[in-house]
Design an enzyme around this catalytic site. Structure first.
Site, PDB file in Angstrom:
ATOM      1  N   SER A  85       0.804  -1.219   0.000  1.00  0.00           N
ATOM      2  CA  SER A  85       0.000   0.000   0.000  1.00  0.00           C
ATOM      3  C   SER A  85       0.837   1.269   0.000  1.00  0.00           C
ATOM      4  O   SER A  85       1.649   1.480  -0.891  1.00  0.00           O
ATOM      5  CB  SER A  85      -0.958  -0.031   1.180  1.00  0.00           C
ATOM      6  OG  SER A  85      -1.927   0.981   1.043  1.00  0.00           O
ATOM      7  N   HIS A  86       0.706   2.070   1.038  1.00  0.00           N
ATOM      8  CA  HIS A  86       1.354   3.386   1.085  1.00  0.00           C
ATOM      9  C   HIS A  86       2.778   3.305   1.647  1.00  0.00           C
ATOM     10  O   HIS A  86       3.447   4.323   1.750  1.00  0.00           O
ATOM     11  CB  HIS A  86       0.524   4.309   1.964  1.00  0.00           C
ATOM     12  CG  HIS A  86       0.257   3.704   3.302  1.00  0.00           C
ATOM     13  ND1 HIS A  86      -0.648   2.676   3.459  1.00  0.00           N
ATOM     14  CD2 HIS A  86       0.802   3.927   4.506  1.00  0.00           C
ATOM     15  CE1 HIS A  86      -0.644   2.302   4.729  1.00  0.00           C
ATOM     16  NE2 HIS A  86       0.226   3.042   5.387  1.00  0.00           N
ATOM     17  N   ASP A 129      -2.672   6.330  -3.301  1.00  0.00           N
ATOM     18  CA  ASP A 129      -1.524   5.678  -2.672  1.00  0.00           C
ATOM     19  C   ASP A 129      -0.920   4.595  -3.558  1.00  0.00           C
ATOM     20  O   ASP A 129      -1.289   4.449  -4.720  1.00  0.00           O
ATOM     21  CB  ASP A 129      -1.915   5.111  -1.301  1.00  0.00           C
ATOM     22  CG  ASP A 129      -2.827   3.908  -1.412  1.00  0.00           C
ATOM     23  OD1 ASP A 129      -3.578   3.826  -2.409  1.00  0.00           O
ATOM     24  OD2 ASP A 129      -2.792   3.044  -0.513  1.00  0.00           O
ATOM     25  N   ASP A 157      -1.182   1.354  -3.931  1.00  0.00           N
ATOM     26  CA  ASP A 157      -2.026   0.375  -4.615  1.00  0.00           C
ATOM     27  C   ASP A 157      -3.356   0.949  -5.083  1.00  0.00           C
ATOM     28  O   ASP A 157      -4.236   0.200  -5.512  1.00  0.00           O
ATOM     29  CB  ASP A 157      -2.242  -0.855  -3.720  1.00  0.00           C
ATOM     30  CG  ASP A 157      -2.939  -0.513  -2.422  1.00  0.00           C
ATOM     31  OD1 ASP A 157      -2.809   0.634  -1.946  1.00  0.00           O
ATOM     32  OD2 ASP A 157      -3.643  -1.390  -1.872  1.00  0.00           O
ATOM     33  N   ASP A 204      -5.918   2.450  -3.562  1.00  0.00           N
ATOM     34  CA  ASP A 204      -7.200   2.384  -2.846  1.00  0.00           C
ATOM     35  C   ASP A 204      -7.458   3.607  -1.962  1.00  0.00           C
ATOM     36  O   ASP A 204      -8.563   3.791  -1.486  1.00  0.00           O
ATOM     37  CB  ASP A 204      -7.343   1.070  -2.052  1.00  0.00           C
ATOM     38  CG  ASP A 204      -6.217   0.819  -1.069  1.00  0.00           C
ATOM     39  OD1 ASP A 204      -5.318   1.676  -0.959  1.00  0.00           O
ATOM     40  OD2 ASP A 204      -6.236  -0.246  -0.417  1.00  0.00           O
ATOM     41  N   ARG A 205      -6.448   4.450  -1.763  1.00  0.00           N
ATOM     42  CA  ARG A 205      -6.664   5.633  -0.923  1.00  0.00           C
ATOM     43  C   ARG A 205      -6.843   6.878  -1.783  1.00  0.00           C
ATOM     44  O   ARG A 205      -6.418   6.918  -2.939  1.00  0.00           O
ATOM     45  CB  ARG A 205      -5.471   5.861  -0.001  1.00  0.00           C
ATOM     46  CG  ARG A 205      -5.285   4.760   0.990  1.00  0.00           C
ATOM     47  CD  ARG A 205      -4.201   5.117   1.966  1.00  0.00           C
ATOM     48  NE  ARG A 205      -4.053   4.035   2.929  1.00  0.00           N
ATOM     49  CZ  ARG A 205      -3.572   4.180   4.158  1.00  0.00           C
ATOM     50  NH1 ARG A 205      -3.169   5.363   4.554  1.00  0.00           N
ATOM     51  NH2 ARG A 205      -3.491   3.152   4.967  1.00  0.00           N
ATOM     52  N   LYS A 208     -11.609  -0.248  -0.835  1.00  0.00           N
ATOM     53  CA  LYS A 208     -11.690   1.192  -0.982  1.00  0.00           C
ATOM     54  C   LYS A 208     -11.094   1.561  -2.332  1.00  0.00           C
ATOM     55  O   LYS A 208     -10.329   0.800  -2.905  1.00  0.00           O
ATOM     56  CB  LYS A 208     -11.013   1.907   0.174  1.00  0.00           C
ATOM     57  CG  LYS A 208      -9.556   1.551   0.431  1.00  0.00           C
ATOM     58  CD  LYS A 208      -9.108   2.216   1.731  1.00  0.00           C
ATOM     59  CE  LYS A 208      -7.644   1.936   2.043  1.00  0.00           C
ATOM     60  NZ  LYS A 208      -7.478   0.699   2.845  1.00  0.00           N
TER      61      LYS A 208
HETATM   62  C1  VG1 Z   1      -4.021   1.562   8.125  1.00  0.00           C
HETATM   63  C2  VG1 Z   1      -5.235   2.457   8.262  1.00  0.00           C
HETATM   64  C3  VG1 Z   1      -6.497   1.659   8.025  1.00  0.00           C
HETATM   65  C4  VG1 Z   1      -6.418   0.983   6.648  1.00  0.00           C
HETATM   66  C5  VG1 Z   1      -5.144   0.166   6.543  1.00  0.00           C
HETATM   67  C6  VG1 Z   1      -4.950  -0.416   5.173  1.00  0.00           C
HETATM   68  O1  VG1 Z   1      -4.083   0.532   9.080  1.00  0.00           O
HETATM   69  O2  VG1 Z   1      -5.280   3.065   9.527  1.00  0.00           O
HETATM   70  O3  VG1 Z   1      -7.611   2.499   8.106  1.00  0.00           O
HETATM   71  O4  VG1 Z   1      -7.529   0.154   6.452  1.00  0.00           O
HETATM   72  O5  VG1 Z   1      -4.009   0.974   6.835  1.00  0.00           O
HETATM   73  O6  VG1 Z   1      -4.923   0.578   4.200  1.00  0.00           O
HETATM   74  P1  VG1 Z   1      -3.274   0.577  10.473  1.00  0.00           P
HETATM   75  O7  VG1 Z   1      -3.566  -0.738  11.130  1.00  0.00           O
HETATM   76  O8  VG1 Z   1      -1.837   0.806  10.125  1.00  0.00           O
HETATM   77  O9  VG1 Z   1      -3.838   1.741  11.216  1.00  0.00           O
HETATM   78  V1  VG1 Z   1      -4.042   0.321   2.772  1.00  0.00           V
HETATM   79  O10 VG1 Z   1      -4.234   1.615   1.817  1.00  0.00           O
HETATM   80  O11 VG1 Z   1      -2.697  -0.212   3.377  1.00  0.00           O
HETATM   81  O12 VG1 Z   1      -4.753  -1.104   2.141  1.00  0.00           O
HETATM   82 CO    CO Z   2      -3.588   1.208  -0.046  1.00  0.00          CO
END
Ligand code: VG1
Ligand code: CO
Length: 547
Positions: free
Chosen positions: A117-118, A281, A283, A285-286, A380
């Site tokens: 992801s990010h 981000d 991947d 989804d954000r 998302k």
């Molecule tokens: C974070 C965010 C959460 C989100 C998750 C995955 O998790 O707070 O809201 O669903 O990332 O997003 P955490 O446990 O680090 O707070 V992504 O864009 O990585 O799929």
């Molecule tokens: Co993501």
């Protein structure tokens, strides 16, 4: 003629493939690159599933370093496991929402998405892998727990002995008995977006001189945004910046927030700013949405989109409900109440929205962490949120800022911020949470600073559809005036612990809607620090990231 490919069984030793976190297995590339590590995890996924023989699997990722290597391993292991077909995005590319779209549209058994992801990418940075079910969403906890249990006992994996597959040319080839179909990663997704939004109205908006900037942050959304915004909707060439997916995202954190999307933020708050700014981000989804000189909190974004959803063709029939993660602000709740629909409060992580969406209990959902989406897929969806904003702006003729201010005027402003303390010592972070649990029962009725405590609890959730229970999902410290602080530890980090402190205060008075967020929250921030003993326990006096 294809050479006959044979499946090879490799003996291996169990490894602890990480407790089910917020989304999939995330580790440094160096961990994944250890002998058998990736293979063990993929085999643990397959061993935890039933009935996929001859079925289709979707595979793709955000293009980060190790993506292409992992795709080849997964293809050969899927063939050895007996899948009938793998649909793989060209070049190994599929954004998370696009993978969800393809799984659903092509009725695949499930999918494997490669992304952290990010988190930053590159040889010394992060890689990740997650399994999505046939409905298109992240595997529910029962599945991730089965996978985790399997990683502890796994003794063998199976892989086809074969040459690497060409994943850059569209079309079908064979890998043993399995068909590998290389698909256009954008086509199905773009077609879905055309059914949800009024593309003609958005095109007229751009024709009329509306300007936007979309920062793909060197990550996966570049090809999607270029095709949809520039090619199909007529946004000016150059609207999409950092639009080529890079293995190291150009060295940046592909995290669309005020800190990491600095280039975009500077432009939107600078002279001659465009009308709308957006970023996504790693991947895809954000999303972050900015107006000219204006930042939209993700919680407000969900609320405003819910308020105006019916102007979009895909939501013209109205919303069945809204769902938000617990730490997300309660701005969407007020919209739901006005619309006469339920607002569900779920634990953090998109997997908890799946059952509500499947059961038709919610249409839109969102998280404070720059995640917004709907029942069109089961993830998302960053670009979807941008298109919905464009559709709402086009249909109402109002600017981003005007839309948010009108929302505040009608419902009050929910002043909101998240403070992250990254790379904290794990024992210290766990100790802080234990401390809060311990003092919780004695806090009700106590006065701290200007607030009176209403109560403190450890959020637990019973899924209203399948009855599954999730406990320890974050500490909620509630005050009698409706203000709230939530404390939770991240489930996606790869080094040390990350403490997240979510701060929320309701401001009904329109005369105070312009107040600076951190200034407005200062008393609450002080109380949160004092009650949780943040400085003493973590050694930190300031958060690492404020959003
Ligand atoms: C974070 C965010 C959460 C989100 C998750 C995955 O998790 O707070 O809201 O669903 O990332 O997003 P955490 O446990 O680090 O707070 V992504 O864009 O990585 O799929
Ligand atoms: Co993501």
């Amino acid at each position: 003629m294809t050479a006959v490919a044979t499946s090879r069984t490799v003996d291996t030793t169990p490894f602890d493939g990480q407790k089910p976190g917020t989304s999939g297995l995330r580790k440094k590339v160096k961990a994944f690159a250890q002998p058998h590590y990736l293979e063990n995890f993929v085999q643990s996924i397959f061993d935890s599933l039933d009935g996929f023989a001859g079925q289709a699997l979707v595979v793709g990722g955000d293009g980060r370093y190790y993506n292409r290597t992992a795709v080849q391993v997964i293809l050969k292991m899927a063939a050895a496991a007996g899948f009938g077909r793998v649909l793989v995005g060209q070049g190994g590319i599929l954004s998370t929402p696009a993978a969800s779209c393809v799984i659903r549209k092509r009725k695949a058994f499930g999918g494997i998405i490669l992304s952290a992801s990010h988190n930053p990418g590159g040889p010394d940075e992060d890689f990740g892998i997650k399994y999505n079910i046939g409905a298109g969403g992240p595997a529910p906890e029962a599945v991730t727990e089965a996978i985790h249990a399997r990683t502890k006992t796994i003794a063998q994996y199976h892989i086809l002995d074969a040459a690497d597959v060409d994943i850059d040319t569209l079309g079908e080839s064979r890998l043993g008995a399995m068909v590998v179909e290389v698909i256009d990663p954008v086509a199905d997704y773009a077609a879905l977006m055309e059914t949800l939004f009024d593309f003609a109205a958005i095109r007229r908006l751009f024709d009329g001189g509306f300007r936007m900037r979309f920062d793909a942050m060197g990550a996966v959304t570049g090809p999607y945004a270029t095709e949809i915004l520039e090619n199909r909707l007529g946004a000016a060439p150059g609207t999409v910046i950092n639009g080529t997916p890079l293995e190291d995202f150009g060295g940046h954190h592909p995290d669309p927030n005020l800190v990491h999307a600095k280039e975009l933020v500077d432009e939107l708050f600078g002279p001659d700013a465009p009308d709308l700014g957006a970023a996504s981000d790693g991947d895809g989804d954000r999303n972050m949405i900015l107006g000219r000189n204006f930042y939209v909190t993700p919680s407000d974004s969900l609320a405003v989109l819910s308020e105006h959803a019916t102007v979009c063709p895909g939501y013209a029939g109205g919303l069945k409900g809204i769902a938000r993660s617990m730490p997300t602000s309660r701005a969407p709740d007020r919209v739901a109440a006005a619309l006469g629909i339920p607002c569900w409060e779920t634990p953090t992580g998109w997997k908890f929205f799946g059952t509500l969406l499947d059961a038709g209990k919610a249409t839109l959902c969102g998280e404070e962490s720059f995640g917004t989406g709907s029942d069109h897929v089961r993830e998302k969806d960053g670009l979807w949120a941008v298109l919905m904003w464009l559709n709402v702006v086009a249909a109402t003729g109002k600017s981003v800022e005007t839309l948010v201010r009108a929302h505040w005027a009608r419902f009050g402003r929910t002043v909101y911020s998240r403070h992250d303390y990254e790379g904290v010592d794990s024992d210290a972070a766990n100790g802080l949470v234990e401390h809060l649990r311990a003092i919780g029962p004695g806090l009700a009725g106590k006065t701290v600073g200007p607030y009176t405590v209403e109560g403190l609890d450890d959020f637990a959730y019973t899924d209203p559809v399948d009855g599954s229970v999730s406990t320890h999902q974050g500490i909620r410290l509630m005050f009698t005036d409706g203000s709230r602080v939530v404390f939770r530890l991240s489930g996606t980090g790869t080094s040390g612990a990350t403490l997240r402190v979510y701060l929320e205060q309701y401001e009904p008075d329109p005369a105070r809607h312009d107040i600076d967020t951190q200034e407005a929250l200062a008393p609450l921030i002080a109380v949160a620090g004092a009650v949780a003993e943040i400085a003493a326990r973590t050694g930190r006096t300031e958060p690492t990231v404020i959003t």
